[in-house]
Design a protein around this motif. Structure first.
Motif, PDB file in Angstrom:
ATOM      1  N   LEU A 100     -51.402 -39.114 -17.071  1.00 58.86           N
ATOM      2  CA  LEU A 100     -50.391 -38.182 -16.598  1.00 58.86           C
ATOM      3  C   LEU A 100     -50.537 -38.025 -15.096  1.00 58.86           C
ATOM      4  CD1 LEU A 100     -50.729 -35.659 -19.504  1.00 58.86           C
ATOM      5  CD2 LEU A 100     -48.876 -37.292 -19.128  1.00 58.86           C
ATOM      6  N   THR A 101     -49.411 -37.837 -14.449  1.00 61.46           N
ATOM      7  CA  THR A 101     -49.443 -37.729 -13.002  1.00 61.46           C
ATOM      8  C   THR A 101     -49.197 -36.292 -12.592  1.00 61.46           C
ATOM      9  OG1 THR A 101     -48.644 -39.967 -12.813  1.00 61.46           O
ATOM     10  CG2 THR A 101     -48.453 -38.594 -10.868  1.00 61.46           C
ATOM     11  N   LEU A 102     -50.051 -35.852 -11.698  1.00 59.80           N
ATOM     12  CA  LEU A 102     -49.962 -34.490 -11.230  1.00 59.80           C
ATOM     13  C   LEU A 102     -48.968 -34.410 -10.074  1.00 59.80           C
ATOM     14  CD1 LEU A 102     -53.015 -32.323 -10.639  1.00 59.80           C
ATOM     15  CD2 LEU A 102     -51.453 -32.581  -8.769  1.00 59.80           C
ATOM     16  N   MET A 103     -48.180 -33.362 -10.107  1.00 59.80           N
ATOM     17  CA  MET A 103     -47.310 -33.074  -8.964  1.00 59.80           C
ATOM     18  C   MET A 103     -47.919 -31.861  -8.275  1.00 59.80           C
ATOM     19  SD  MET A 103     -44.801 -35.186  -9.495  1.00 59.80           S
ATOM     20  CE  MET A 103     -43.510 -34.541  -8.468  1.00 59.80           C
ATOM     21  N   SER A 104     -47.970 -31.894  -6.963  1.00 56.79           N
ATOM     22  CA  SER A 104     -48.656 -30.818  -6.249  1.00 56.79           C
ATOM     23  C   SER A 104     -48.162 -29.444  -6.701  1.00 56.79           C
ATOM     24  CB  SER A 104     -48.432 -30.955  -4.753  1.00 56.79           C
ATOM     25  OG  SER A 104     -48.885 -29.790  -4.118  1.00 56.79           O
ATOM     26  N   GLU A 105     -49.130 -28.552  -6.795  1.00 54.78           N
ATOM     27  CA  GLU A 105     -48.831 -27.197  -7.202  1.00 54.78           C
ATOM     28  C   GLU A 105     -47.901 -26.487  -6.220  1.00 54.78           C
ATOM     29  OE1 GLU A 105     -51.844 -24.127  -9.329  1.00 54.78           O
ATOM     30  OE2 GLU A 105     -52.550 -25.367  -7.721  1.00 54.78           O
ATOM     31  N   SER A 106     -47.877 -26.982  -4.995  1.00 54.13           N
ATOM     32  CA  SER A 106     -47.044 -26.331  -3.975  1.00 54.13           C
ATOM     33  C   SER A 106     -45.580 -26.293  -4.401  1.00 54.13           C
ATOM     34  CB  SER A 106     -47.177 -27.077  -2.645  1.00 54.13           C
ATOM     35  OG  SER A 106     -46.741 -28.406  -2.802  1.00 54.13           O
ATOM     36  N   LEU A 107     -45.189 -27.155  -5.340  1.00 50.85           N
ATOM     37  CA  LEU A 107     -43.800 -27.173  -5.806  1.00 50.85           C
ATOM     38  C   LEU A 107     -43.394 -25.823  -6.385  1.00 50.85           C
ATOM     39  CD1 LEU A 107     -43.775 -30.652  -7.552  1.00 50.85           C
ATOM     40  CD2 LEU A 107     -42.473 -30.027  -5.527  1.00 50.85           C
ATOM     41  N   ARG A 108     -44.391 -25.093  -6.909  1.00 51.88           N
ATOM     42  CA  ARG A 108     -44.053 -23.817  -7.527  1.00 51.88           C
ATOM     43  C   ARG A 108     -43.648 -22.768  -6.492  1.00 51.88           C
ATOM     44  NH1 ARG A 108     -48.057 -21.248 -11.213  1.00 51.88           N
ATOM     45  NH2 ARG A 108     -49.789 -22.541 -10.508  1.00 51.88           N
ATOM     46  N   ASN A 109     -43.908 -23.062  -5.200  1.00 47.51           N
ATOM     47  CA  ASN A 109     -43.479 -22.112  -4.168  1.00 47.51           C
ATOM     48  C   ASN A 109     -41.964 -22.004  -4.119  1.00 47.51           C
ATOM     49  OD1 ASN A 109     -46.058 -21.487  -3.334  1.00 47.51           O
ATOM     50  ND2 ASN A 109     -46.132 -23.214  -1.899  1.00 47.51           N
ATOM     51  N   ASP A 110     -41.254 -23.084  -4.392  1.00 48.59           N
ATOM     52  CA  ASP A 110     -39.800 -23.065  -4.276  1.00 48.59           C
ATOM     53  C   ASP A 110     -39.062 -23.350  -5.583  1.00 48.59           C
ATOM     54  OD1 ASP A 110     -39.083 -22.493  -1.491  1.00 48.59           O
ATOM     55  OD2 ASP A 110     -40.303 -24.252  -1.042  1.00 48.59           O
ATOM     56  N   GLY A 111     -39.756 -23.971  -6.519  1.00 47.33           N
ATOM     57  CA  GLY A 111     -39.085 -24.298  -7.770  1.00 47.33           C
ATOM     58  C   GLY A 111     -39.129 -23.116  -8.743  1.00 47.33           C
ATOM     59  N   ARG A 112     -38.100 -22.998  -9.550  1.00 49.99           N
ATOM     60  CA  ARG A 112     -38.099 -21.937 -10.575  1.00 49.99           C
ATOM     61  C   ARG A 112     -38.276 -22.598 -11.940  1.00 49.99           C
ATOM     62  NH1 ARG A 112     -33.033 -18.215 -10.270  1.00 49.99           N
ATOM     63  NH2 ARG A 112     -34.366 -16.829 -11.502  1.00 49.99           N
TER      64      ARG A 112
END
Lengths: 255, 266, 640
Positions: free
Chosen positions: C282-294
């Protein structure tokens, strides 16, 4: 979106480093286009094991395009048809039903085949060992913000530092030159203020180690196209320039 | 044997250090990057010559007299300081050295790359490598062989029964009026242009002339140079065949000399 | 009855412990260092930094890695960043604050003294890496940039685009290669450690198998350092690299080293969901995405509509709904468990109903596509490359995946296991992250252990053996270990079963994920304890390993690794069952608050569980190391 395709693979099989190799053909049926290229090979291997045949040896590790372990020559292209993409990140949606795919190991005299699609890339480590470092013993470092680095220099150095050491540049080069790898390693450090004290010694040592193992660059530009990190060949030109300067400076320093 | 990374345990080098270490700066030529520098610099010199040669040859469109005057100008170069033709010979010697070095570096770099490279049994599928970059090792020898013929034909007059020493206009028009010679000339100059198309660009990389702001211009420059040289050089056989460059078989220089000799007879 | 383990934590006030201890430890003088042999297994951040530093000090170091180059170790894949208490941003950070955040983030299941030391040396790591040429992000003034990471209230994370792990590892690798060139470090690639050799209860060497030739090689030394990473691949699907395994640590465990807190595993909420059964990782997507994604799922189970066809009142922004204060930025474990909850309710999205949406539509309306592209362009491209979907048009699909394992071999304050002479660094040990690791702390710990802790503490051990040569590899203990490896190799090749190693690994992974995954309960764990051994028995009877021992044979390599993962999985279940509380990454459904939050039991479980191997036939014995909290007050987390 997701579909199943049937492929015919022509895979290089070679039992060992000194054995003769040849192509074997395998039918890979019912492959989902969502599978990665290596997952497709995993499936083929599972089927081979079931039928009692030795699985195809290929190398991979992180499977997210950063460790540089994987690398296959796919239809004559290093890492396959998708630009800026390592083999592990290549997905089967780049292929169509009925495609014939030829898979070979990286080929260069200094990348001897170990088995099937796995090669020995230690010559690249030898280039790094020759000078791809800044000599700073643990504990001796000054405060990190003591030396400001212009953002542009830091960014350009980073572009070079992005190299994952996969060897695609060598594999793609008609001369089997390692210029892009070596240049990326040299310039990452040469562009930073921290790298200046050893700049000339590093350049000379790394270039000459590279020349012991690999061919000579004739500026085809294939390496840049094959590089999964899209490292530009500008670094090669800068290293050529640094090398001649190094030959002059090192002589003066030696006197 | 465990797989240790030491110099001894990497695959054997494809290129061993030179047995005899030359003194600096000749030692630079013993390295591949150094040879590429020499190849770039000599390539630049040869390119300069080719450009001047082609431009000078445009005098053919002015007529035999002007060509003769141009040739004399070259022979008289530097006569203020050195005897006549000395500077021209110095330039020729320089060109010969550049040519020899260009060929030698190309040869030894090719040997190095051939030793380093292994053939893909399934073939390669090139992306960036152009026809020009891939054929340097073919266009180079073609140009070299042609150069020999070119000198033998137009300088030494080995193949031309109507050869008149020192009359380029006459020799060119006589030689190129033969269709096979014109075809040979055209083929060789196409090879030359292809060679220059990659070489003139490659030179910048080998010499480390690279600045991202101007890099895109390097391809244009190489294409322009190759194109100009191609058009200029190909115009000569075409216009000879078309009859535009033609002295009707009468050598102006020969007449000049006969005239001069007759005057002396008086 | 097992007694409490002694971690040999120095006395004195917290802030002075390490300084005082460095002075009280015995030294090995420079000319004596070259008389000591040290084996370092693993070449990731911890291993490479340790080997380079020991080499610089003058020890004779031997690095063993199964990779073809030290630079391939999985540290390279860490994306986010590395924490350090530099306080460059003048926002109130300090060593104590980093210590406090790490202890709290670890849900009060780590040692105060270790964590404080980690925070203390964190600043030196940044200095060291910068001096090596690690290209950390910079501001226009040329100074280092920081960002806030993983919900921290200060900006203390140093980063290098999305490649912080890669750049730090290349720094450590370059330092290592400098020592290789200098001759102080002997590097053996493609050498897999398969046995720890002990003599008189001390670690005296290892036995490796050369992965190319199959040769079984003994290596002897005065001390052995394991820096061999975590065991996340017990789940088969994880963000770990394909080759990551527990074998080196497990073989040490079988030779007496205690294995601590195996049930502490970390799940990362933002990974790309599996697309099919053949999925290999599985590939991780940076957690920083949660700053702008809902993050949302459809309100109704089995809503077959495309995401853009679902109106707002048909969507459940479940994190924003349940945690109005933190919303989409709740900690990893909370986000993960909630995603699992909605998927289990049948509200998952995607072709396999195994993900939740991470939607950037609102952010793009607010900030414009250009800004979003500038911030996350690389990640969006990666997502599209893997899934074939354009996240600018279609919401991303994410699902949690195993990412890191906090458990590992038990070590004392000096990073030495209970087997004298065996040191364990980085993710392979259990020491600093308690029950849950904070974002950007793994790189910090690996490098702290390797650069700044082991080089001091190993001398304290070695100084006892001055003048003693390393045990000769001709000694019987080596022959015995070599024979054990040879027997194991021939056993795998002679089973002649019907199914591949990968098949069993995948089946094991499913069991571990279902029973010892994001949420655990007694019934499931008991099931795991009966089903895992049953599958393991079948594995040993029916696995098919083709080929021979004297060539590159990847099935053979994997066979031993998967066998060890089977044993580890069982221990994880046993550990999870014994820990009757919820803490950090270990969530026992029986132990939760009325709101569904983790409920710790500090009264009975403020301790480390360290398991002792009792042979293949009986279960391990659980030992305890009591954790004392003298500098922080234990609080319950709340993100409401």
């Amino acid at each position: 979106m997701s579909a199943e395709i049937n492929l015919t693979l022509k895979v290089w099989r070679q039992p060992g480093p000194s054995a003769e190799g040849s192509f074997s053909t395998y039918e890979a049926g019912g492959i989902s286009t969502d599978a990665s290229f290596l997952e497709m090979l995993d499936i083929v291997n599972e089927r081979l094991i079931e039928s009692g045949e030795d699985p195809i040896v290929f190398e991979s590790d992180c499977r997210e395009g950063v460790c540089g372990t994987c690398g296959l020559m796919i239809n004559g292209r290093a890492h396959g048809p998708q630009k800026g993409t390592a083999t592990c990140q290549l997905h089967m949606r780049s292929f169509s039903d009925g495609d014939h795919i030829t898979i070979e190991p990286w080929r260069a005299t200094s990348f001897p085949v170990l088995r099937d699609l796995a090669v020995d890339r230690r010559a690249m480590d030898a280039i790094v060992a020759a000078g791809g470092y800044i000599s700073v013993n643990t504990g001796a470092a000054p405060d990190a913000n003591l030396t400001p680095v212009p953002k542009e220099a830091a960014d350009t150095a980073f572009d070079a530092a992005a190299c994952i050491g996969c060897g695609a540049c060598v594999a793609a080069c008609p001369n089997s030159a390692a210029q892009l790898f070596a240049a990326a390693k040299v310039q990452h450090l040469n562009l930073l203020p921290q790298g200046q004290p050893q700049r000339w010694a590093r350049t000379e040592a790394m270039v000459e180690t590279m020349e012991a193992f690999f061919g000579s660059c004739t500026n085809h530009g294939e390496c840049e196209e094959a590089c999964p990190k899209e490292i530009p060949i500008d670094f090669i030109a800068w290293t050529n320039r640094d090398y001649i300067k190094a030959k002059v400076k090192n002589r003066k320093l030696a006197d | 044997m465990a797989q240790a990374i030491t110099r001894a345990s990497t695959p054997p080098p494809v290129r061993s250090a030179p047995r005899l270490r030359l003194p600096w700066p000749l030692s630079i030529y013993q390295t591949a990057v150094g040879k590429k520098w020499v190849m770039g610099l000599t390539g630049m010199a040869l390119l300069g010559f080719i450009l001047v040669h082609m431009t000078g040859n445009l005098h053919l469109y002015e007529g035999p007299v002007e060509v003769h005057e141009y040739a004399e100008t070259l022979r008289n170069l530097g006569t203020e300081i050195v005897p006549r033709t000395w500077l021209l010979w110095a330039l020729r010697v320089g060109l010969i050295i550049a040519f020899v070095l260009h060929i030698h570096s190309a040869y030894s770099l090719s040997q190095m790359s051939l030793a380093a490279d292994q053939r893909y049994r399934g073939g390669r599928n090139y992306i960036a490598a152009s026809f020009a970059s891939r054929t340097m090792r073919w266009t180079g020898p073609i140009i070299g062989l042609y150069l020999f013929y070119h000198l033998a034909d137009l300088t030494w007059g080995w193949f031309n029964p109507d050869f008149v020493r020192g009359d380029p206009y006459h020799n060119v028009s006589e030689s190129l009026s033969s269709v096979p010679v014109a075809v040979l000339y055209i083929v060789a100059n196409v090879a030359l242009a292809v060679h220059i198309f990659h070489g003139a660009w490659s030179m910048f990389q080998s010499l480390g002339v690279n600045s991202p702001r101007y890099n895109h211009l390097r391809r244009y420059l190489a294409a322009t140079l190759a194109g100009a040289i191609l058009v200029g050089n190909l115009s000569f056989p075409v216009f000879v065949q078309a009859g535009v460059i033609d002295d009707g078989g009468r050598s102006f220089v020969e007449e000049l000399r006969r005239h001069g000799a007759a005057e002396e007879d008086h | 009855m097992p007694g409490s383990l002694d971690a040999r934590i120095p006395a004195g006030p917290l802030a002075a412990k390490w300084t005082d201890h460095k002075f009280s430890m015995r030294l090995v003088s420079p000319n004596n260092k070259r008389r000591f042999d040290v084996i370092v297994v693993g070449s990731g951040l911890a291993g490479a930094s340790a080997a380079a530093s020991l080499g610089e000090l003058g020890y004779r170091v031997k690095v063993l890695t199964y990779h073809d180059s030290p630079r391939r170790a999985h540290s390279i894949a860490a994306q986010g960043g590395i924490n350090a208490a530099k306080n460059y941003q003048n926002d109130g950070d300090s060593v104590f604050r980093l210590f406090y955040d790490t202890i709290k983030g670890g849900d009060y299941r780590s040692r105060e003294a270790n964590v404080y030391r980690l925070a203390e040396v964190s600043a030196d790591i940044i200095d060291q890496a910068t001096a090596q040429g690690v290209p950390f992000a910079r501001e226009y003034g040329g100074l280092l940039d920081n960002r806030s990471f993983g919900g921290a209230q200060v900006s203390r994370t140093f980063y290098a685009r999305g490649q912080t792990g890669q750049q730090l590892l290349l720094g450590a690798y370059s330092a290592l290669m400098r020592q290789v060139a200098a001759g102080t470090v002997e590097l053996h690639t493609r050498s897999e450690m398969l046995e720890l050799v002990t003599h008189d209860g001390r670690a005296v060497g290892v036995v490796t198998r050369d992965l190319i030739t199959g040769e079984i090689v003994p290596h002897s030394a005065h001390a052995v350092v394991l820096a061999t990473g975590g065991y996340g691949n017990v789940y088969f699907l994880s963000t770990n690299a394909k080759m990551c395994n527990v074998t080196a640590a497990w073989r040490a465990h079988r030779k007496g080293a205690l294995f601590a807190n195996p049930c502490y595993t970390q799940i990362h909420p933002t990974c790309i969901p599996a697309s099919d059964d053949f999925q290999s990782k599985l590939t991780l997507m940076s957690e920083s995405l949660r700053n702008d994604g809902r993050i949302w799922v459809p309100l109704a189970p089995d809503d077959g509509r495309a995401p853009h066809e679902i109106p707002d009142d048909g969507r459940d922004y479940f994190l924003e709904r349940k945690y109005p204060a933190f919303g989409n930025l709740v900690p990893r474990d909370v986000a993960s468990r909630n995603a699992k909850g909605v998927v289990d309710e049948g509200r998952g999205v995607g072709p396999r109903r195994n993900g939740v949406y991470l939607d950037f539509a609102d952010a793009m309306t607010r900030d414009g596509e250009t800004l979003i592209r500038a911030k996350y362009g690389n990640l969006f491209d990666m997502y599209e490359r893997i899934t074939g979907e354009d996240p600018y048009r279609v919401p991303m699909r994410i699902y949690p995946a195993t990412h890191y394992t906090m458990g590992g071999l038990w070590v004392d304050y000096e990073l030495m296991s209970n087997v004298p002479g065996l040191f364990v660094l980085g993710e392979a040990n259990f020491s600093d992250h308690g029950a849950n690791r904070l974002g950007a702390s793994a790189l910090m710990q690996g490098l702290a252990d390797g650069y700044f802790i082991l080089p001091y503490t190993i001398g304290n051990y070695l100084s006892d053996f001055l003048g003693d040569p390393a045990l000769a590899t001709s000694e019987p203990v080596f022959a015995g270990a070599e024979q054990a490896v040879a027997d194991e190799v021939s056993r795998w090749l002679s089973i002649g079963g019907t199914r591949s190693v990968d098949y069993y690994h995948r089946e094991l992974g499913k069991l571990v994920w279902d029973y010892i995954g994001m949420a655990r309960n007694q019934t499931g764990l008991e099931k795991a304890l009966s089903e895992i051994p049953a599958l393991r028995d079948e594995y040993h009877r029916n696995v098919r390993v083709l080929g021979s021992a004297d060539t590159l044979n990847q099935s053979l390599e994997k066979a031993g690794r998967v066998a060890d993962l089977f044993e580890l999985a069982e221990l994880m279940a046993r550990d999870a069952l014994a820990r009757e509380e919820s803490c950090g990454g270990h969530f026992r459904e029986e132990h939760q608050t009325a709101e569904g939050e983790a409920r710790r039991d500090d009264e009975n479980f403020a301790h480390v569980a360290a398991w002792e191997w009792n042979g293949a036939d009986g279960p391990q014995t659980r030992h305890r190391e009591e954790l004392a909290f003298e500098n922080v007050e234990l609080t319950q987390r709340s993100y409401k």
